[in-house]
Design a protein around this motif. Structure first.
Motif, PDB file in Angstrom:
ATOM      1  N   LEU A   1       0.857  -1.187   0.000  1.00 30.80           N
ATOM      2  CA  LEU A   1       0.000   0.000   0.000  1.00 30.80           C
ATOM      3  C   LEU A   1       0.891   1.234   0.000  1.00 30.80           C
ATOM      4  O   LEU A   1       2.058   1.169   0.395  1.00 30.80           O
ATOM      5  CB  LEU A   1      -0.901   0.038   1.247  1.00 30.80           C
ATOM      6  N   THR A   2       0.353   2.361  -0.422  1.00 34.36           N
ATOM      7  CA  THR A   2       1.083   3.596  -0.227  1.00 34.36           C
ATOM      8  C   THR A   2       1.148   3.883   1.276  1.00 34.36           C
ATOM      9  O   THR A   2       0.315   3.387   2.048  1.00 34.36           O
ATOM     10  CB  THR A   2       0.395   4.768  -0.925  1.00 34.36           C
ATOM     11  N   TYR A   3       2.134   4.660   1.689  1.00 37.40           N
ATOM     12  CA  TYR A   3       2.238   4.946   3.123  1.00 37.40           C
ATOM     13  C   TYR A   3       1.009   5.682   3.652  1.00 37.40           C
ATOM     14  O   TYR A   3       0.510   5.352   4.742  1.00 37.40           O
ATOM     15  CB  TYR A   3       3.513   5.730   3.430  1.00 37.40           C
ATOM     16  N   PRO A   4       0.448   6.671   2.929  1.00 38.45           N
ATOM     17  CA  PRO A   4      -0.784   7.295   3.414  1.00 38.45           C
ATOM     18  C   PRO A   4      -1.928   6.297   3.583  1.00 38.45           C
ATOM     19  O   PRO A   4      -2.694   6.378   4.555  1.00 38.45           O
ATOM     20  CB  PRO A   4      -1.100   8.332   2.334  1.00 38.45           C
ATOM     21  N   GLN A   5      -2.074   5.347   2.662  1.00 36.01           N
ATOM     22  CA  GLN A   5      -3.111   4.326   2.820  1.00 36.01           C
ATOM     23  C   GLN A   5      -2.871   3.491   4.076  1.00 36.01           C
ATOM     24  O   GLN A   5      -3.790   3.243   4.861  1.00 36.01           O
ATOM     25  CB  GLN A   5      -3.128   3.400   1.599  1.00 36.01           C
ATOM     26  N   ALA A   6      -1.632   3.052   4.249  1.00 35.67           N
ATOM     27  CA  ALA A   6      -1.305   2.196   5.381  1.00 35.67           C
ATOM     28  C   ALA A   6      -1.482   2.929   6.710  1.00 35.67           C
ATOM     29  O   ALA A   6      -2.025   2.377   7.677  1.00 35.67           O
ATOM     30  CB  ALA A   6       0.131   1.689   5.250  1.00 35.67           C
ATOM     31  N   ALA A   7      -1.029   4.181   6.771  1.00 35.55           N
ATOM     32  CA  ALA A   7      -1.160   4.956   8.006  1.00 35.55           C
ATOM     33  C   ALA A   7      -2.624   5.232   8.331  1.00 35.55           C
ATOM     34  O   ALA A   7      -3.042   5.161   9.488  1.00 35.55           O
ATOM     35  CB  ALA A   7      -0.379   6.265   7.879  1.00 35.55           C
ATOM     36  N   THR A   8      -3.414   5.542   7.302  1.00 40.12           N
ATOM     37  CA  THR A   8      -4.840   5.775   7.523  1.00 40.12           C
ATOM     38  C   THR A   8      -5.522   4.502   7.986  1.00 40.12           C
ATOM     39  O   THR A   8      -6.389   4.523   8.864  1.00 40.12           O
ATOM     40  CB  THR A   8      -5.511   6.291   6.238  1.00 40.12           C
ATOM     41  N   LEU A   9      -5.134   3.373   7.409  1.00 41.00           N
ATOM     42  CA  LEU A   9      -5.710   2.089   7.802  1.00 41.00           C
ATOM     43  C   LEU A   9      -5.413   1.796   9.276  1.00 41.00           C
ATOM     44  O   LEU A   9      -6.301   1.389  10.029  1.00 41.00           O
ATOM     45  CB  LEU A   9      -5.154   0.984   6.914  1.00 41.00           C
ATOM     46  N   LEU A  10      -4.188   1.999   9.705  1.00 38.12           N
ATOM     47  CA  LEU A  10      -3.848   1.753  11.103  1.00 38.12           C
ATOM     48  C   LEU A  10      -4.622   2.694  12.024  1.00 38.12           C
ATOM     49  O   LEU A  10      -5.163   2.267  13.048  1.00 38.12           O
ATOM     50  CB  LEU A  10      -2.348   1.930  11.324  1.00 38.12           C
ATOM     51  N   PHE A  11      -4.656   3.965  11.676  1.00 36.81           N
ATOM     52  CA  PHE A  11      -5.414   4.942  12.464  1.00 36.81           C
ATOM     53  C   PHE A  11      -6.867   4.492  12.607  1.00 36.81           C
ATOM     54  O   PHE A  11      -7.446   4.501  13.701  1.00 36.81           O
ATOM     55  CB  PHE A  11      -5.343   6.308  11.781  1.00 36.81           C
ATOM     56  N   SER A  12      -7.461   4.073  11.503  1.00 36.32           N
ATOM     57  CA  SER A  12      -8.853   3.664  11.510  1.00 36.32           C
ATOM     58  C   SER A  12      -9.071   2.396  12.323  1.00 36.32           C
ATOM     59  O   SER A  12     -10.060   2.271  13.054  1.00 36.32           O
ATOM     60  CB  SER A  12      -9.344   3.456  10.067  1.00 36.32           C
ATOM     61  N   LEU A  13      -8.159   1.439  12.212  1.00 35.92           N
ATOM     62  CA  LEU A  13      -8.270   0.210  13.003  1.00 35.92           C
ATOM     63  C   LEU A  13      -8.276   0.519  14.499  1.00 35.92           C
ATOM     64  O   LEU A  13      -9.074  -0.043  15.263  1.00 35.92           O
ATOM     65  CB  LEU A  13      -7.126  -0.739  12.676  1.00 35.92           C
ATOM     66  N   LYS A  14      -7.424   1.430  14.922  1.00 32.97           N
ATOM     67  CA  LYS A  14      -7.373   1.770  16.338  1.00 32.97           C
ATOM     68  C   LYS A  14      -8.605   2.556  16.761  1.00 32.97           C
ATOM     69  O   LYS A  14      -9.114   2.384  17.880  1.00 32.97           O
ATOM     70  CB  LYS A  14      -6.082   2.536  16.637  1.00 32.97           C
ATOM     71  N   GLU A  15      -9.123   3.396  15.883  1.00 36.95           N
ATOM     72  CA  GLU A  15     -10.372   4.101  16.187  1.00 36.95           C
ATOM     73  C   GLU A  15     -11.515   3.099  16.370  1.00 36.95           C
ATOM     74  O   GLU A  15     -12.336   3.244  17.289  1.00 36.95           O
ATOM     75  CB  GLU A  15     -10.712   5.079  15.055  1.00 36.95           C
ATOM     76  N   SER A  16     -11.571   2.091  15.508  1.00 31.47           N
ATOM     77  CA  SER A  16     -12.614   1.070  15.632  1.00 31.47           C
ATOM     78  C   SER A  16     -12.482   0.304  16.939  1.00 31.47           C
ATOM     79  O   SER A  16     -13.480  -0.011  17.597  1.00 31.47           O
ATOM     80  CB  SER A  16     -12.561   0.099  14.446  1.00 31.47           C
ATOM     81  N   LEU A  17     -11.254  -0.004  17.320  1.00 33.67           N
ATOM     82  CA  LEU A  17     -11.027  -0.700  18.587  1.00 33.67           C
ATOM     83  C   LEU A  17     -11.535   0.131  19.757  1.00 33.67           C
ATOM     84  O   LEU A  17     -12.245  -0.363  20.640  1.00 33.67           O
ATOM     85  CB  LEU A  17      -9.535  -1.010  18.739  1.00 33.67           C
ATOM     86  N   TYR A  18     -11.172   1.397  19.791  1.00 31.79           N
ATOM     87  CA  TYR A  18     -11.580   2.252  20.906  1.00 31.79           C
ATOM     88  C   TYR A  18     -13.100   2.420  20.957  1.00 31.79           C
ATOM     89  O   TYR A  18     -13.704   2.423  22.031  1.00 31.79           O
ATOM     90  CB  TYR A  18     -10.901   3.617  20.800  1.00 31.79           C
ATOM     91  N   LYS A  19     -13.724   2.531  19.790  1.00 33.08           N
ATOM     92  CA  LYS A  19     -15.182   2.651  19.760  1.00 33.08           C
ATOM     93  C   LYS A  19     -15.851   1.375  20.262  1.00 33.08           C
ATOM     94  O   LYS A  19     -16.891   1.426  20.927  1.00 33.08           O
ATOM     95  CB  LYS A  19     -15.652   2.956  18.329  1.00 33.08           C
ATOM     96  N   ALA A  20     -15.276   0.229  19.931  1.00 32.05           N
ATOM     97  CA  ALA A  20     -15.843  -1.042  20.367  1.00 32.05           C
ATOM     98  C   ALA A  20     -15.749  -1.201  21.879  1.00 32.05           C
ATOM     99  O   ALA A  20     -16.658  -1.742  22.523  1.00 32.05           O
ATOM    100  CB  ALA A  20     -15.137  -2.203  19.669  1.00 32.05           C
ATOM    101  N   LEU A  21     -14.653  -0.720  22.467  1.00 33.62           N
ATOM    102  CA  LEU A  21     -14.430  -0.931  23.895  1.00 33.62           C
ATOM    103  C   LEU A  21     -15.024   0.157  24.778  1.00 33.62           C
ATOM    104  O   LEU A  21     -15.251  -0.061  25.972  1.00 33.62           O
ATOM    105  CB  LEU A  21     -12.922  -1.050  24.171  1.00 33.62           C
ATOM    106  N   TRP A  22     -15.268   1.330  24.226  1.00 28.26           N
ATOM    107  CA  TRP A  22     -15.752   2.440  25.061  1.00 28.26           C
ATOM    108  C   TRP A  22     -17.023   2.097  25.854  1.00 28.26           C
ATOM    109  O   TRP A  22     -17.086   2.378  27.056  1.00 28.26           O
ATOM    110  CB  TRP A  22     -15.985   3.690  24.219  1.00 28.26           C
ATOM    111  N   PRO A  23     -18.057   1.485  25.267  1.00 31.52           N
ATOM    112  CA  PRO A  23     -19.264   1.189  26.058  1.00 31.52           C
ATOM    113  C   PRO A  23     -19.008   0.246  27.230  1.00 31.52           C
ATOM    114  O   PRO A  23     -19.794   0.228  28.186  1.00 31.52           O
ATOM    115  CB  PRO A  23     -20.207   0.541  25.028  1.00 31.52           C
ATOM    116  N   GLN A  24     -17.937  -0.526  27.162  1.00 30.50           N
ATOM    117  CA  GLN A  24     -17.607  -1.449  28.246  1.00 30.50           C
ATOM    118  C   GLN A  24     -16.703  -0.803  29.293  1.00 30.50           C
ATOM    119  O   GLN A  24     -16.802  -1.112  30.482  1.00 30.50           O
ATOM    120  CB  GLN A  24     -16.907  -2.694  27.679  1.00 30.50           C
TER     121      GLN A  24
END
Length: 245
Positions: free
Chosen positions: A156-179
Motif C-alpha cells: 500500500l502507499t504509506y498514506p493508505q497504510a497509516a490511515t488504515l492503522l489509524f482507523s483500526l485503532k479508532e474502531s477498537l476504541y469505539k468497540a471498547l468504550w461502552p464497556q
C-alpha cells in the motif's frame, strides 16, 4: 468484507447517494452524501431535527449529522425499530435501543454504520485517506516504531497504510468504550498482523483496562479499502460471551 449487498432507496433531492447494507452477523450500512445538495430544510422534512447545539454549526457538520441520523433510522427499521432518532449520552456516545450493539462513523461525504443483535462489542470507523504530509506528521502519535516498519512493508502507499492503522485503532476504541468508559491512547493498542488480500487484521492491547480487557488480549478486525477511503470494523465478544466456534 464479504456480505450480501442490498441497496436502500435514497430519499429525493440528491443529498443522500447510493445507500446500501451488507448483511451478516453484523450488518454494515453505508452511504455517501453530497454536501452541495444539503438543505437545512431537509431536517424538518425528514423528521430528523437538528439538536440546539448544532443549530449554528457549520454546514459540513450539520450535513454529517443529518446523513448519519438518516442512515441510522433507515437501518434500524430493518430490525423492526421504526422512526428511530439517534441521540447521544452526556459523553457524546450514541444511545442505541436495548438489545442492539452498534457503532457509527462519518468522514468527508460518507457515513458508515455497523449494527448487530449478537453479543458483540462493535466498533466501526471510516476515514478519508491522509495526505503524505499528514501521514508522516502523525506517525509518531498513532504508532510505534515496530508498527511503522510493518506498515512500510505492506503493498500500500504509506498514506493508505497509516490511515488504515489509524482507523483500526479508532474502531477498537469505539468497540471498547461502552464497556470501559475510559479514554485510550493510540499507543495502548498495537497492530499484530495485517493481511491486505483477505482484508483482515489483528490488534493487541498493550495495557490492562479491566479483567476482561487485559494486556495481551487480541482483537480481530476486517477492513475495506477504496481509492479515497478506508472502512474498518472490529468486533469482539461481550464480557461473559465466548467467540463462536
Amino acid at each position: 468484507m464479504t456480505f450480501q449487498i442490498t441497496a436502500l432507496p435514497p430519499p429525493e433531492g440528491g443529498f443522500i447517494l447510493a445507500p446500501q447494507v451488507r448483511h451478516g452477523d453484523v450488518l454494515l450500512a453505508q452511504t455517501r452524501f453530497d454536501l452541495r445538495q444539503f438543505d437545512e430544510r431537509l431536517s424538518a422534512h425528514w423528521g430528523l431535527p437538528l439538536p440546539p447545539a448544532l443549530q449554528q454549526a457549520v454546514k459540513k457538520r450539520r450535513a454529517e449529522y443529518l446523513a448519519s441520523r438518516w442512515l441510522a433510522r433507515e437501518t434500524l427499521q430493518l430490525y423492526g425499530i421504526p422512526d428511530f432518532l439517534l441521540c447521544n449520552h452526556n459523553d457524546r456516545s450514541p444511545v442505541w435501543p436495548s438489545g442492539i450493539q452498534a457503532s457509527l462513523s462519518h468522514t468527508e461525504g460518507a457515513v458508515a454504520l455497523a449494527v448487530t443483535r449478537q453479543p458483540l462489542c462493535v466498533g466501526i470507523d471510516i476515514e478519508t485517506i491522509m495526505s503524505e504530509h499528514t501521514a508522516e506528521e502523525t506517525a509518531s502519535m498513532v504508532m510505534s516504531d515496530e508498527e511503522n516498519v510493518r506498515l512500510r512493508r505492506l503493498p500500500l502507499t504509506y498514506p493508505q497504510a497509516a490511515t488504515l492503522l489509524f482507523s483500526l485503532k479508532e474502531s477498537l476504541y469505539k468497540a471498547l468504550w461502552p464497556q470501559l468508559h475510559q479514554p485510550m491512547d493510540f499507543l495502548q493498542a498495537s497492530l499484530l498482523t495485517i493481511d491486505v488480500p483477505t482484508h483482515k487484521a489483528v490488534l493487541c492491547l498493550e495495557q490492562t483496562f479491566s479483567a476482561d480487557f487485559f494486556a495481551g488480549l487480541r482483537l480481530e478486525a476486517v477492513f475495506q479499502l477504496e481509492a479515497d477511503r478506508v472502512t474498518t470494523l472490529l468486533t469482539h465478544p461481550l464480557p461473559g460471551h465466548k467467540k463462536p466456534a
